[in-house]
Each structure stands twice: as C-alpha cells, then as structure tokens.
Write an enzyme that holds these catalytic residues in place. Structure first.
Site, mmCIF file in Angstrom:
data_model
loop_
_atom_site.group_PDB
_atom_site.id
_atom_site.type_symbol
_atom_site.label_atom_id
_atom_site.label_comp_id
_atom_site.label_asym_id
_atom_site.label_seq_id
_atom_site.Cartn_x
_atom_site.Cartn_y
_atom_site.Cartn_z
ATOM 1 N N GLU A 46 0.850 -1.207 0.000
ATOM 2 C CA GLU A 46 0.000 0.000 0.000
ATOM 3 C C GLU A 46 0.882 1.254 0.000
ATOM 4 O OE1 GLU A 46 -1.658 0.813 3.885
ATOM 5 O OE2 GLU A 46 -3.441 1.753 3.046
ATOM 6 N N ASN A 106 -7.029 6.115 -1.976
ATOM 7 C CA ASN A 106 -5.919 5.210 -1.659
ATOM 8 C C ASN A 106 -6.070 4.030 -2.626
ATOM 9 O OD1 ASN A 106 -4.122 3.404 -0.514
ATOM 10 N ND2 ASN A 106 -4.685 3.889 1.596
ATOM 11 N N LYS A 123 -9.336 1.839 -2.200
ATOM 12 C CA LYS A 123 -9.587 1.290 -0.849
ATOM 13 C C LYS A 123 -10.958 1.694 -0.315
ATOM 14 C CE LYS A 123 -7.169 1.149 3.657
ATOM 15 N NZ LYS A 123 -5.905 1.617 4.298
ATOM 16 N N ASN A 193 0.203 -0.917 5.412
ATOM 17 C CA ASN A 193 1.075 -0.157 6.323
ATOM 18 C C ASN A 193 0.384 -0.243 7.674
ATOM 19 O OD1 ASN A 193 3.068 2.121 4.819
ATOM 20 N ND2 ASN A 193 1.363 1.414 3.558
HETATM 21 N N1 CDT Z 1 -3.126 1.431 6.407
HETATM 22 C C1 CDT Z 1 -4.043 0.851 7.172
HETATM 23 O O1 CDT Z 1 -5.170 0.637 6.737
HETATM 24 N N2 CDT Z 1 -3.665 0.525 8.410
HETATM 25 C C2 CDT Z 1 -4.585 0.001 9.373
HETATM 26 C C3 CDT Z 1 -4.207 0.476 10.726
HETATM 27 C C4 CDT Z 1 -5.362 0.399 11.605
HETATM 28 S S1 CDT Z 1 -5.158 1.353 13.026
HETATM 29 C C5 CDT Z 1 -5.942 2.838 12.643
HETATM 30 C C6 CDT Z 1 -4.658 -1.524 9.382
HETATM 31 O O2 CDT Z 1 -5.779 -2.038 9.444
HETATM 32 O O3 CDT Z 1 -3.629 -2.193 9.418
#
Ligand code: CDT
Length: 308
Positions: A46, A106, A123, A193
């Site tokens: 991502e 995204n 996304k 991420n």
């Molecule tokens: N990038 C992304 O979607 N990260 C989320 C972090 C969640 S915490 C706000 C994930 O689900 O891994």
C-alpha cells in the site's frame, strides 16, 4: 496446473524526505531480483511510493497534494512499467491517487505482462479518523486524506486466472474477500502499512498485530478458497514503526512463504491457481451451501443494533 510465480516485495521504511525516484530505485532492485527468480508477478505494498503520510496532519493544500499522483504511470514511475514490460512481469503497487476532478483515493493498480494497467482498486475500508486527535499516540488520518473507494471489489481475468485486490484495513473485513469470492477470485493481492503499536491501546504491540494480520488473511483465503498475497511496508519511518509479516497464503489458509525482517525483502512462491478448485467445489461451493435468506443484515445494517 496454472502456476503463477509470485514475488511478494516487502518494502522497508520510506522516510518523509525520500523522493519518488529513490523509492522507485529500490522497487526496481527488487524487480530485477524477481526477474532472476522467474517471477510472473511482483506485488508491492500500500502507498508504496511514499512514507505512510496519513500519520501527518496539515491543512496546507500543496503539502497534502505532494503525496498524490495525478497520472499513472508518471515520470518517476515510468521505469517500473518499462522494466516490468521488458521482464514480461505483471506488477501491482499502491499509491495515493488524485483524480482530474480533485478527488483523492488510496489506490492499487495491477498490470499485465506488457506493462498495461488492467485493474484498478480504490480502498473501501478507510481506518482511523478525519480530524486531528489529541488522544492518540500517533495520528491515522486516512479518513481525512482519502474518500472511500467508489469501484467496489472488482476482479479481473488476467494472467490465466481471476485476480482481485484490496488494501490494508480491507483485509480485516470478511466482506472484502466474500465479494471477490462470489466472483470466483483465485488470487487476492494486498498491501499494507500497519503501525506496530495500537495508537489507542499501547500494550498491543507488533507480535499481536502480526498475529491479527495473519489471522485475517489466512481465514479470508481458506473461506473463499483463494490465494492471498499480503505485502507489508515495514520498519521505522521517521520514528514510527510499522510491522513486517509479509506472507503468501494458499487456498487452504496455510502460510507458504513469509519474510523475516523489516527491510526491503522479497519472497517468491509458485502458486498453482488450480489449487483453488477443490475448496470452491466442496466445502465452499457457494451455490450449494450459502443461505442468503439469512444474511440480509449484512447489507441492510452498518452498525450493531442490540436486541430489545
Ligand atoms: N493502512 C491501514 O489501513 N492501516 C490500518 C491500521 C489500523 S489502526 C488505525 C490496518 O488495518 O492495518
């Protein structure tokens, strides 16, 4: 046998000051390694081209838009498309997309082996919050930077199979996989991420976060009898740690390849798309076994409604 040799190309950290050109150089190095290993497809994470910028808050339009790509391919990313075409390798990577109308998504793309974009996904499940939050140890402003994807969960007939994509937080939602499962998906590509520490529950650290990441992709793969290629951007970005844990999961839900560290690291696995057939015609033969007359709440209701 319909074997796709897939390279899951985990990226190590990208610092805020790193340029697109520097990142693309790192991506090209992994693509060359993938070519040497005979990969048909390389999958990057991502928002591959930049640091995970939703951790930073700004109201300055120029500062916001510096993270976004107006065209794909564009000048900095063109060498990726050129090398992929020369190597006869398909590729998928994520980036922040700014549309001509000024909309921000995204996004991930998938190319075929000629370097032509055959699929785009935006996304759907944006985690985090839309305003600066003083209560959090770090910000996660995806709802501020992006609008939810407007393309649904498409799949594409390409590379001799049926492929789909999702992005990071999407992997935690069973609906993501099932939407693609209902279209016969055979391989789902996803990048993420994920901060190593829960900003609202600091005791939840990297080992539990990797456990959750594997739990959801393994379940999604098994319950839809599909391959899943789940690729991290990992390591410490300007003091902010992200988990690694890149895996390739087979249609039985088993991890067949995994990275070990938090840097640029690639794992390659020969994925036979025909391995998806057994589950799809037995325990997860949707046409025979699903009971949609009992699933109405899933699309008619968003949040929990407690019984009276
Ligand atoms: N990038 C992304 O979607 N990260 C989320 C972090 C969640 S915490 C706000 C994930 O689900 O891994």
């Amino acid at each position: 046998m319909r074997v796709l040799n897939v390279a899951a190309a985990q990226m190590g950290p990208i610092q805020k000051a790193e340029s697109r050109e520097e990142v693309v150089e790192r991506m090209l190095a992994m693509m060359r390694e993938a070519r040497a290993q005979g990969a048909d497809l390389i999958v990057y994470p991502e928002l591959t081209l930049t640091t995970f910028f939703p951790r930073y808050y700004t109201t300055d339009k120029a500062e916001i838009e510096q993270w976004f790509e107006r065209d794909m391919p564009n000048e900095p990313t063109r060498p990726l498309f050129d090398l992929a075409r020369d190597a006869r390798m398909a590729m998928s990577f994520g980036y922040a997309e700014l549309t001509p109308e000024g909309r921000r998504f995204n996004t991930s793309i998938l190319t075929d082996k000629t370097g032509a974009i055959v699929g785009k996904y935006r996304k759907v499940h944006l985690p985090g919050h839309s305003d600066y939050d003083t209560e959090r140890s770090h910000q996660h402003l995806e709802k501020y930077y992006f609008e939810p994807g407007d393309l649904g969960f498409p799949v594409w007939r390409t590379l001799g199979g049926i492929l789909g994509m999702c992005i990071c937080n999407d992997r935690r939602w069973p609906e993501t996989y099932r939407m693609m499962g209902l279209q016969g998906v055979e391989m789902i590509l996803l990048g993420y991420n994920t901060p190593s520490v829960n900003a609202q529950k600091n005791a939840e650290g990297p080992s539990k976060r990797i456990f959750h990441s594997n739990l959801v992709v393994q379940a999604g793969a098994y319950q839809n009898s599909t391959w899943v290629v789940s690729v991290a951007k990992a390591g410490v970005e300007d003091g902010h740690p992200l988990i690694g844990g890149t895996v390739i999961v087979n249609p039985d839900g088993e991890i067949v390849a995994a990275t070990e560290g938090e840097g640029d690291e690639m794992v390659v696995h020969a994925c036979d798309l025909d391995d998806t057939a057994f589950g799809k015609k037995t325990i997860f033969d949707f046409a025979r076994h699903r009971r949609i007359e009992h699933y109405g709440l899933i699309t008619s209701q968003t949040g929990v409604v407690l019984p009276p």
